[in-house]
Enzyme design. Structure first.
Site, PDB file in Angstrom:
ATOM      1  N   ASP A 113      -8.333   3.633   1.433  1.00 45.44           N
ATOM      2  CA  ASP A 113      -7.282   3.862   2.426  1.00 45.44           C
ATOM      3  C   ASP A 113      -7.907   4.404   3.713  1.00 45.44           C
ATOM      4  O   ASP A 113      -8.335   5.562   3.753  1.00 45.44           O
ATOM      5  CB  ASP A 113      -6.242   4.840   1.882  1.00 45.44           C
ATOM      6  CG  ASP A 113      -5.000   4.904   2.737  1.00 45.44           C
ATOM      7  OD1 ASP A 113      -5.056   4.493   3.924  1.00 45.44           O
ATOM      8  OD2 ASP A 113      -3.967   5.368   2.235  1.00 45.44           O
ATOM      9  N   CYS A 136       0.862  -1.179   0.000  1.00 45.44           N
ATOM     10  CA  CYS A 136       0.000   0.000   0.000  1.00 45.44           C
ATOM     11  C   CYS A 136       0.903   1.236   0.000  1.00 45.44           C
ATOM     12  O   CYS A 136       2.096   1.126  -0.298  1.00 45.44           O
ATOM     13  CB  CYS A 136      -0.983  -0.009   1.165  1.00 45.44           C
ATOM     14  SG  CYS A 136      -0.272   0.219   2.813  1.00 45.44           S
ATOM     15  N   CYS A 193      -1.491   0.806   7.252  1.00 46.48           N
ATOM     16  CA  CYS A 193      -2.924   0.504   7.359  1.00 46.48           C
ATOM     17  C   CYS A 193      -3.316  -0.747   6.574  1.00 46.48           C
ATOM     18  O   CYS A 193      -3.506  -1.817   7.139  1.00 46.48           O
ATOM     19  CB  CYS A 193      -3.767   1.683   6.878  1.00 46.48           C
ATOM     20  SG  CYS A 193      -3.631   3.181   7.875  1.00 46.48           S
ATOM     21  N   ARG A 194      -3.445  -0.613   5.267  1.00 40.17           N
ATOM     22  CA  ARG A 194      -4.003  -1.686   4.440  1.00 40.17           C
ATOM     23  C   ARG A 194      -3.087  -2.889   4.278  1.00 40.17           C
ATOM     24  O   ARG A 194      -3.505  -4.024   4.494  1.00 40.17           O
ATOM     25  CB  ARG A 194      -4.377  -1.141   3.051  1.00 40.17           C
ATOM     26  CG  ARG A 194      -5.455  -0.089   3.098  1.00 40.17           C
ATOM     27  CD  ARG A 194      -5.669   0.561   1.753  1.00 40.17           C
ATOM     28  NE  ARG A 194      -4.512   1.377   1.397  1.00 40.17           N
ATOM     29  CZ  ARG A 194      -4.357   1.984   0.229  1.00 40.17           C
ATOM     30  NH1 ARG A 194      -5.267   1.831  -0.718  1.00 40.17           N
ATOM     31  NH2 ARG A 194      -3.296   2.725  -0.012  1.00 40.17           N
ATOM     32  N   SER A 195      -1.846  -2.657   3.860  1.00 41.36           N
ATOM     33  CA  SER A 195      -0.969  -3.810   3.603  1.00 41.36           C
ATOM     34  C   SER A 195      -0.590  -4.565   4.875  1.00 41.36           C
ATOM     35  O   SER A 195      -0.572  -5.796   4.852  1.00 41.36           O
ATOM     36  CB  SER A 195       0.256  -3.418   2.778  1.00 41.36           C
ATOM     37  OG  SER A 195       1.025  -2.432   3.403  1.00 41.36           O
ATOM     38  N   ASN A 248       2.382   1.576   4.278  1.00 44.11           N
ATOM     39  CA  ASN A 248       2.621   0.321   4.989  1.00 44.11           C
ATOM     40  C   ASN A 248       2.300   0.408   6.474  1.00 44.11           C
ATOM     41  O   ASN A 248       2.986  -0.164   7.314  1.00 44.11           O
ATOM     42  CB  ASN A 248       4.068  -0.155   4.776  1.00 44.11           C
ATOM     43  CG  ASN A 248       4.309  -1.592   5.216  1.00 44.11           C
ATOM     44  OD1 ASN A 248       5.372  -1.902   5.724  1.00 44.11           O
ATOM     45  ND2 ASN A 248       3.351  -2.480   5.028  1.00 44.11           N
TER      46      ASN A 248
END
Length: 162
Positions: free
Chosen positions: A127, A8, A13-15, A11
């Site tokens: 995001d 993401c 939140c999402r990933s 690095n």
């Protein structure tokens, strides 16, 4: 060993959420020693930081470990170190492809996470750093990680038939 890298922007939140969820799913299926999982960001703003507090709170709620996870940036070496590089949105995929340049051995698969969830109307994982909606991201990530494991199993079956 098969290897997966989730990517993401920062690095945090999402990933890392996808990394933790996928690791958890692999552990439940006793596949954690078969598939290596990591995450990285295209940007360098959060290097060395733990996942975002919203990601940590959500993972805690579901009893999913994020122990030892720290933000890092995508490197050129990731292209040869990972079999699957799964990008959270169009911009991440574009940036990853720019980092890797013309490097291509035909083995590494770079694609968007939402390609795994063709039935969803969105093409990007939103995001939550900006939206604040960590629950929505978790629902997408949990469903997509199931599909990713199915894809890996199908790819391995095809590879073994050759």
């Amino acid at each position: 060993m098969i290897s997966v890298l989730f990517v993401c922007l920062g690095n945090i939140c999402r990933s890392p959420m996808a990394e933790a969820v996928f690791r958890h799913q692999l552990k439940e299926k006793q596949l954690e020693t078969t598939i290596k999982v990591d995450s990285a960001g295209t940007g360098d703003w959060h290097l060395g930081k733990v996942p975002h507090e919203g990601t940590r709170a959500l993972l805690d709620r579901y009893g999913i470990s994020y122990e030892g996870m720290r933000a890092r940036q995508v490197t050129l070496e990731d292209y040869t170190d990972f079999d699957y590089i799964v990008c959270m949105d169009n911009n991440n995929e574009r940036d990853v492809r720019a980092i890797f340049g013309s490097k291509s051995d035909g083995n590494t698969k770079v694609f968007k996470f939402m390609d795994l969830l063709a039935d969803k109307k969105t093409c990007d994982v939103p995001d939550p750093y900006y939206t604040g909606n960590f629950d929505e991201v978790y629902e997408l990530v949990a469903a997509g990680c199931v599909k990713l494991l199915e894809r890996i199993c199908e790819d391995q079956l095809k590879h073994s038939e050759v």
